[in-house]
Design a protein around this motif. Structure first.
Motif, mmCIF file in Angstrom:
data_model
loop_
_atom_site.group_PDB
_atom_site.id
_atom_site.type_symbol
_atom_site.label_atom_id
_atom_site.label_comp_id
_atom_site.label_asym_id
_atom_site.label_seq_id
_atom_site.Cartn_x
_atom_site.Cartn_y
_atom_site.Cartn_z
ATOM 1 N N ASN B 74 0.837 -1.192 0.000
ATOM 2 C CA ASN B 74 0.000 0.000 0.000
ATOM 3 C C ASN B 74 0.877 1.250 0.000
ATOM 4 O O ASN B 74 2.091 1.168 0.198
ATOM 5 C CB ASN B 74 -0.932 -0.007 1.213
ATOM 6 C CG ASN B 74 -2.121 -0.924 0.976
ATOM 7 O OD1 ASN B 74 -2.682 -0.956 -0.139
ATOM 8 N ND2 ASN B 74 -2.495 -1.686 1.974
ATOM 9 N N ALA B 75 0.221 2.383 -0.220
ATOM 10 C CA ALA B 75 0.956 3.647 -0.396
ATOM 11 C C ALA B 75 2.041 3.908 0.661
ATOM 12 O O ALA B 75 3.155 4.290 0.304
ATOM 13 C CB ALA B 75 -0.026 4.811 -0.476
ATOM 14 N N PRO B 76 1.772 3.711 1.973
ATOM 15 C CA PRO B 76 2.821 4.053 2.950
ATOM 16 C C PRO B 76 4.094 3.218 2.816
ATOM 17 O O PRO B 76 5.134 3.589 3.367
ATOM 18 C CB PRO B 76 2.142 3.783 4.304
ATOM 19 C CG PRO B 76 0.685 3.842 4.033
ATOM 20 C CD PRO B 76 0.514 3.319 2.633
ATOM 21 N N SER B 81 9.033 9.391 -5.084
ATOM 22 C CA SER B 81 8.828 10.808 -4.808
ATOM 23 C C SER B 81 7.385 11.158 -5.174
ATOM 24 O O SER B 81 6.777 10.510 -6.032
ATOM 25 C CB SER B 81 9.794 11.631 -5.652
ATOM 26 O OG SER B 81 9.601 11.335 -7.016
ATOM 27 N N GLN B 82 6.862 12.204 -4.545
ATOM 28 C CA GLN B 82 5.476 12.597 -4.826
ATOM 29 C C GLN B 82 5.307 13.090 -6.269
ATOM 30 O O GLN B 82 4.224 12.995 -6.840
ATOM 31 C CB GLN B 82 5.030 13.670 -3.830
ATOM 32 C CG GLN B 82 4.925 13.125 -2.403
ATOM 33 C CD GLN B 82 4.503 14.183 -1.389
ATOM 34 O OE1 GLN B 82 4.249 15.335 -1.745
ATOM 35 N NE2 GLN B 82 4.442 13.799 -0.127
ATOM 36 N N GLY B 226 7.449 7.313 2.689
ATOM 37 C CA GLY B 226 6.096 6.736 2.680
ATOM 38 C C GLY B 226 4.964 7.725 2.859
ATOM 39 O O GLY B 226 3.809 7.327 3.018
ATOM 40 N N GLU B 227 5.279 9.023 2.862
ATOM 41 C CA GLU B 227 4.199 10.013 2.937
ATOM 42 C C GLU B 227 3.831 10.432 1.521
ATOM 43 O O GLU B 227 4.671 10.938 0.789
ATOM 44 C CB GLU B 227 4.670 11.263 3.705
ATOM 45 C CG GLU B 227 4.801 11.043 5.186
ATOM 46 C CD GLU B 227 5.593 12.171 5.833
ATOM 47 O OE1 GLU B 227 5.479 13.333 5.367
ATOM 48 O OE2 GLU B 227 6.354 11.870 6.772
ATOM 49 N N HIS B 228 2.574 10.204 1.172
ATOM 50 C CA HIS B 228 2.180 10.451 -0.208
ATOM 51 C C HIS B 228 0.955 11.344 -0.312
ATOM 52 O O HIS B 228 0.246 11.563 0.675
ATOM 53 C CB HIS B 228 1.948 9.115 -0.920
ATOM 54 C CG HIS B 228 3.211 8.315 -1.045
ATOM 55 N ND1 HIS B 228 4.182 8.613 -1.972
ATOM 56 C CD2 HIS B 228 3.687 7.267 -0.322
ATOM 57 C CE1 HIS B 228 5.199 7.776 -1.831
ATOM 58 N NE2 HIS B 228 4.930 6.966 -0.835
ATOM 59 N N HIS B 231 -3.215 10.953 -4.261
ATOM 60 C CA HIS B 231 -3.314 10.369 -5.608
ATOM 61 C C HIS B 231 -2.677 8.992 -5.742
ATOM 62 O O HIS B 231 -2.941 8.282 -6.696
ATOM 63 C CB HIS B 231 -2.664 11.316 -6.626
ATOM 64 C CG HIS B 231 -3.225 12.687 -6.589
ATOM 65 N ND1 HIS B 231 -4.526 12.961 -6.928
ATOM 66 C CD2 HIS B 231 -2.675 13.873 -6.205
ATOM 67 C CE1 HIS B 231 -4.758 14.255 -6.778
ATOM 68 N NE2 HIS B 231 -3.655 14.829 -6.328
ATOM 69 N N LEU B 232 -1.790 8.622 -4.809
ATOM 70 C CA LEU B 232 -1.061 7.357 -5.003
ATOM 71 C C LEU B 232 -1.935 6.117 -4.781
ATOM 72 O O LEU B 232 -1.932 5.202 -5.605
ATOM 73 C CB LEU B 232 0.192 7.298 -4.116
ATOM 74 C CG LEU B 232 1.028 6.020 -4.284
ATOM 75 C CD1 LEU B 232 1.527 5.862 -5.730
ATOM 76 C CD2 LEU B 232 2.213 5.994 -3.319
ATOM 77 N N GLN B 233 -2.673 6.083 -3.666
ATOM 78 C CA GLN B 233 -3.402 4.847 -3.349
ATOM 79 C C GLN B 233 -4.409 4.459 -4.444
ATOM 80 O O GLN B 233 -4.447 3.292 -4.848
ATOM 81 C CB GLN B 233 -4.085 4.942 -1.971
ATOM 82 C CG GLN B 233 -4.642 3.615 -1.459
ATOM 83 C CD GLN B 233 -3.578 2.498 -1.335
ATOM 84 O OE1 GLN B 233 -2.509 2.719 -0.762
ATOM 85 N NE2 GLN B 233 -3.855 1.326 -1.897
ATOM 86 N N PRO B 234 -5.189 5.428 -4.976
ATOM 87 C CA PRO B 234 -6.107 5.034 -6.068
ATOM 88 C C PRO B 234 -5.367 4.454 -7.279
ATOM 89 O O PRO B 234 -5.855 3.532 -7.934
ATOM 90 C CB PRO B 234 -6.807 6.346 -6.453
ATOM 91 C CG PRO B 234 -6.690 7.210 -5.238
ATOM 92 C CD PRO B 234 -5.399 6.829 -4.578
ATOM 93 N N LEU B 235 -4.157 4.977 -7.543
ATOM 94 C CA LEU B 235 -3.369 4.445 -8.664
ATOM 95 C C LEU B 235 -2.943 3.004 -8.360
ATOM 96 O O LEU B 235 -3.055 2.112 -9.216
ATOM 97 C CB LEU B 235 -2.138 5.324 -8.910
ATOM 98 C CG LEU B 235 -1.174 4.814 -9.989
ATOM 99 C CD1 LEU B 235 -1.827 4.813 -11.366
ATOM 100 C CD2 LEU B 235 0.106 5.656 -10.018
#
Lengths: 161, 251
Positions: B74-76, B81-82, B226-228, B231-235
């Protein structure tokens, strides 16, 4: 005992799945052959472009060909120890590319600069009055060009060091 | 050699490539002209193929297999990079991000081709040859559009202003920076950023675009830890949708 020369000869039958006139030997992606016994052979290959999706197909084709010639225990390793570069395409390979309508990559290019790609020789009429339309074409290893002399679009096998 | 430091470095490179690769692939069928559609898809294919090589190195160091690493976190747990996770936006944003990111990536691979860790230097050497084409593509379009109409310049300038603080986040230092430099594995983000700034400045100087002041901008940091953005998790959910229907399926 099976010899390296024999194996290389057999592998000439294996073609690039995207350029069926070009053998993997002439393309230069077969980098090493290790013979342990008459039936145990290891072939080392290196990809032209890292993301090339044809790599797995080529690997399987090499294995199938060796099995066909009675090598019961063939192995193929893909690594980057000896990198592929476009200068590894041999003379026969360059002729095959041209026959296929693809401009062979310029030789001994140390720096791939936009200028080198700008006036590639047209594989149809040999004119140098050509322009690059895009460094990306139908496969990762080809760029798009246009010949101002014979007015035809063509592709080039991209140079890579 | 500090193995944890090495893994951290490999994760951030691989994750950057996997995520920018998937974002680039979103231009499939939507490019403003056919050649650009093909270009962004080709770069996507390059980047995703390249990320696989780094995930394989991680597997050799005892991490999970590449598919599991790419599609089950998962995202974390992502170290990208953002900048690379932001949606594709309009074409000018994707072009500007591609320009800023690929210049950094090219220098990174150039540095890593001198790495004291041979499996990494071998791959980096190969990849810098491939990324040259990405830079060539970005430079050509930035120069062409950055010298064209008022509208093109205005759009690119606002894309640059928006992307720049995120681009600085690419160079967020890891907590192992000192170890990596000392062991000769990687020459460090600080050196990379200086060279990057020089390189993009050279190209932008040939256009009507104005490079933001490096000292005045604050970087959007956190991605490497791991801080995002949202937009990352839906991708990631989209990337792993089919995989997650039956994770144990044989492909």
């Amino acid at each position: 005992m099976v010899t390296k020369a024999e194996i290389l000869h057999w592998l000439e039958e294996v073609k690039d799945p995207e350029i069926p006139m070009l053998s993997l030997i002439d393309l230069g992606v077969i980098r090493n052959v290790e013979i342990t016994t008459n039936t145990k052979v290891k072939v080392t290959m290196t990809p032209t472009f890292t993301g090339c999706p044809a790599m797995e197909v080529m690997k399987q084709d090499v294995i199938d060909t060796l099995l066909n010639y009675g090598i019961d225990d063939p192995e193929v390793e893909i690594n980057f120890k000896e990198r592929w570069k476009s200068d590894l395409i041999n003379e026969k390979g360059r002729t095959a590319l041209k026959k296929f309508g693809l401009a062979p990559p310029p030789r001994d290019t140390l720096i791939v600069d936009i200028d080198i790609l700008q006036h590639v020789e047209c594989p149809h009429c040999e004119s140098h009055d050509t322009n690059m339309k895009s460094p990306f074409g139908p496969t990762l290893c080809r760029s798009l060009h246009y010949c101002n002399t014979c007015k035809q679009a063509f592709e080039q096998f991209k140079p890579i060091e | 050699m500090n193995e944890q430091a090495l893994k951290d470095l490999l994760y951030k490179i691989a994750d950057d490539q996997l995520i920018i690769g998937h974002r680039n692939s979103e231009w499939n069928g939507l490019g403003p002209i056919l050649e650009e559609d093909i270009a962004f898809c080709s770069m996507a294919q390059d980047k995703i193929g390249q990320s696989l090589q780094f995930y394989k190195l991680l597997e050799e160091l005892g991490e999970k297999d590449p598919d599991a690493i790419a599609f089950t976190r998962n995202a974390p747990s992502f170290h990208n990079s953002q900048l690379v996770e932001l949606p594709i936006g309009d074409y000018e944003f994707s072009l500007m991000r591609h320009f800023l990111f690929d210049h950094a990536e090219f220098i990174r691979f150039e540095m890593l081709s001198r790495s004291s860790y041979p499996p990494l230097s071998e791959i980096a050497h190969k990849l810098k040859g491939e990324i040259k084409y990405h830079i060539m593509h970005a430079n050509a379009w930035i120069q062409q559009l950055g010298n064209s109409t008022d509208e093109a310049v205005k759009r690119l300038q606002s894309a640059l202003n928006m992307a720049f603080p995120y681009a600085l986040g690419v160079f967020e230092e890891s907590k192992f920076e000192g170890d990596l430099i000392q062991d000769g594995i990687f020459e460090g983000e600080h050196k990379l950023r200086s060279k990057w700034f020089e390189d993009i400045d050279k190209i932008l100087a040939k256009t009507d675009l104005i490079l933001p002041d490096l000292a005045a901008e604050s970087a959007h940091l956190g991605g490497r830890y791991g801080e995002h953005t949202e937009h990352l998790q839906p991708l990631l959910d989209e990337m792993s949708e089919v995989f997650n229907i039956d994770p144990s399926a044989e492909w």
